[in-house]
Design a protein around this motif. Structure first.
Motif, mmCIF file in Angstrom:
data_model
loop_
_atom_site.group_PDB
_atom_site.id
_atom_site.type_symbol
_atom_site.label_atom_id
_atom_site.label_comp_id
_atom_site.label_asym_id
_atom_site.label_seq_id
_atom_site.Cartn_x
_atom_site.Cartn_y
_atom_site.Cartn_z
ATOM 1 N N GLU A 1 0.834 -1.198 0.000
ATOM 2 C CA GLU A 1 0.000 0.000 0.000
ATOM 3 C C GLU A 1 0.872 1.252 0.000
ATOM 4 N N ALA A 2 1.981 1.226 0.743
ATOM 5 C CA ALA A 2 2.902 2.369 0.743
ATOM 6 C C ALA A 2 3.495 2.561 -0.655
ATOM 7 N N LEU A 3 3.867 1.474 -1.316
ATOM 8 C CA LEU A 3 4.392 1.571 -2.680
ATOM 9 C C LEU A 3 3.333 2.106 -3.638
ATOM 10 N N ARG A 4 2.091 1.687 -3.418
ATOM 11 C CA ARG A 4 0.997 2.166 -4.281
ATOM 12 C C ARG A 4 0.833 3.671 -4.136
ATOM 13 N N GLU A 5 0.938 4.181 -2.911
ATOM 14 C CA GLU A 5 0.823 5.622 -2.690
ATOM 15 C C GLU A 5 1.950 6.372 -3.398
ATOM 16 N N VAL A 6 3.164 5.831 -3.315
ATOM 17 C CA VAL A 6 4.310 6.474 -3.960
ATOM 18 C C VAL A 6 4.117 6.549 -5.474
ATOM 19 N N HIS A 7 3.525 5.495 -6.040
ATOM 20 C CA HIS A 7 3.418 5.418 -7.491
ATOM 21 C C HIS A 7 2.166 6.083 -8.052
ATOM 22 N N LYS A 8 1.465 6.813 -7.225
ATOM 23 C CA LYS A 8 0.343 7.594 -7.741
ATOM 24 C C LYS A 8 0.822 8.815 -8.511
ATOM 25 N N PHE A 9 2.098 9.153 -8.331
ATOM 26 C CA PHE A 9 2.639 10.361 -8.949
ATOM 27 C C PHE A 9 3.560 10.000 -10.127
ATOM 28 N N PRO A 10 3.619 10.850 -11.133
ATOM 29 C CA PRO A 10 4.509 10.591 -12.285
ATOM 30 C C PRO A 10 5.970 10.540 -11.853
ATOM 31 N N ARG A 11 6.776 9.903 -12.652
ATOM 32 C CA ARG A 11 8.208 9.825 -12.370
ATOM 33 C C ARG A 11 8.846 11.218 -12.361
ATOM 34 N N SER A 12 9.790 11.386 -11.467
ATOM 35 C CA SER A 12 10.544 12.639 -11.436
ATOM 36 C C SER A 12 11.582 12.626 -12.552
ATOM 37 N N GLU A 13 12.226 13.754 -12.735
ATOM 38 C CA GLU A 13 13.236 13.869 -13.786
ATOM 39 C C GLU A 13 14.398 12.910 -13.533
ATOM 40 N N VAL A 14 14.832 12.790 -12.279
ATOM 41 C CA VAL A 14 15.976 11.933 -12.004
ATOM 42 C C VAL A 14 15.620 10.466 -12.187
ATOM 43 N N ARG A 15 14.379 10.118 -11.930
ATOM 44 C CA ARG A 15 13.954 8.729 -12.172
ATOM 45 C C ARG A 15 13.964 8.427 -13.670
ATOM 46 N N ARG A 16 13.545 9.408 -14.446
ATOM 47 C CA ARG A 16 13.594 9.212 -15.900
ATOM 48 C C ARG A 16 15.042 9.053 -16.364
ATOM 49 N N GLU A 17 15.929 9.859 -15.776
ATOM 50 C CA GLU A 17 17.342 9.752 -16.137
ATOM 51 C C GLU A 17 17.867 8.360 -15.791
ATOM 52 N N PHE A 18 17.469 7.868 -14.630
ATOM 53 C CA PHE A 18 17.908 6.534 -14.216
ATOM 54 C C PHE A 18 17.390 5.466 -15.195
ATOM 55 N N ASP A 19 16.111 5.568 -15.551
ATOM 56 C CA ASP A 19 15.514 4.580 -16.465
ATOM 57 C C ASP A 19 16.168 4.611 -17.841
ATOM 58 N N GLU A 20 16.690 5.772 -18.235
ATOM 59 C CA GLU A 20 17.261 5.924 -19.574
ATOM 60 C C GLU A 20 18.781 5.739 -19.597
ATOM 61 N N LEU A 21 19.357 5.394 -18.438
ATOM 62 C CA LEU A 21 20.810 5.203 -18.378
ATOM 63 C C LEU A 21 21.266 4.092 -19.315
ATOM 64 N N THR A 22 22.385 4.325 -19.976
ATOM 65 C CA THR A 22 23.016 3.295 -20.809
ATOM 66 C C THR A 22 24.437 3.070 -20.302
#
Length: 253
Positions: free
Chosen positions: A148-169
């Motif tokens: 439930e805590a994870l669900r609350e966290v994921h109600k919001f869009p990814r931040s810029e740094v999370r996008r950077e992390f996801d796009e790391l090569t």
């Protein structure tokens, strides 16, 4: 006029909309009284048998287990209590169906939700594919309160740094990796402060006190991330756990 001698087992079953096998089963479990037999040995069911059989079939249709029917108190008070129980069960079933329909509606709007665990139908669809898969893994090993805590966290869009992390090569240089780690860990620490259960989860995974949990989260992290992302996670781990607790901290998406 010839007196109606009643019905055979097959006839009474057909009148009640059931089968010969079902009628015999009701006899075996004591729900339906055996009728008297004619001189030729055949059973002849009376009107009362038919009424009882229809009653049983009606209760079964409402979802009542046979054992409960057999044990029920057939007084007015007992029947009223039974009906209240049925009403409660039906209401709970309707509520569950409403929840399922809500999730299905979300999936129809966003096909990406198909690989999310149950209960996450209202979270943002901005998650990366590894993030969704990670949540699905979490749903198999984490307690409902932590989910439930994870669900609350994921109600919001990814931040810029999370996008950077996801796009790391793997081509990302050392300086950029450290920058992502330092900025990403700030968000993770803030989430752990806002949701203490997530902080406890990180500590449990880091300490290894729950070997199964640690192994699942670590293996999930290894398989869902490339070498550069794993390097950033290790750097984050070194910041959060500077005293040498080496493990991969569970990312939050």
């Amino acid at each position: 006029m010839q007196k109606n001698l009643g019905w055979s087992t097959r006839e009474v079953a057909e009148l009640a909309g059931t089968t010969l096998k079902t009628v015999r089963h009701y006899h075996n479990v004591g729900l339906l009284e055996e009728p008297e037999r004619l001189p030729n040995g055949y059973k002849r069911y009376t009107f009362n048998h038919l009424v009882r059989l229809l009653w049983i079939r009606w209760l079964v249709g409402l979802g009542m287990p046979l054992a409960r029917i057999a044990a029920m108190d057939e007084s007015d008070e007992g029947v009223a209590k039974l009906f209240r129980t049925i009403d409660y069960q039906l209401a709970a079933g309707i509520e569950r169906q409403r929840d399922v329909r809500t999730e299905l509606a979300a999936i129809l709007r966003h096909r990406a939700l198909l690989d999310l665990p149950s209960g996450f139908g209202d979270v943002t669809t901005d998650l990366s594919e590894p993030g969704r898969t990670f949540l699905l893994i979490c749903s198999r090993v984490l307690e409902p309160a932590v989910l439930e805590a994870l669900r609350e966290v994921h109600k919001f869009p990814r931040s810029e740094v999370r996008r950077e992390f996801d796009e790391l090569t793997d081509e990302a240089d050392d300086r950029y990796r450290q920058s992502v780690a330092e900025r990403f860990v700030v968000e993770v620490v803030q989430e752990q402060q806002d949701y203490p259960l997530l902080r406890d989860l990180g500590e449990r995974a880091a300490s290894g006190e729950d070997p199964h949990l640690t192994a699942v989260l670590r293996q999930g992290a290894i398989e869902l991330h490339n070498a550069a992302q794993l390097d950033v996670l290790r750097r984050m781990n070194a910041i959060v756990y500077p005293k040498g607790k080496v493990t991969t901290p569970p990312p939050t998406g």
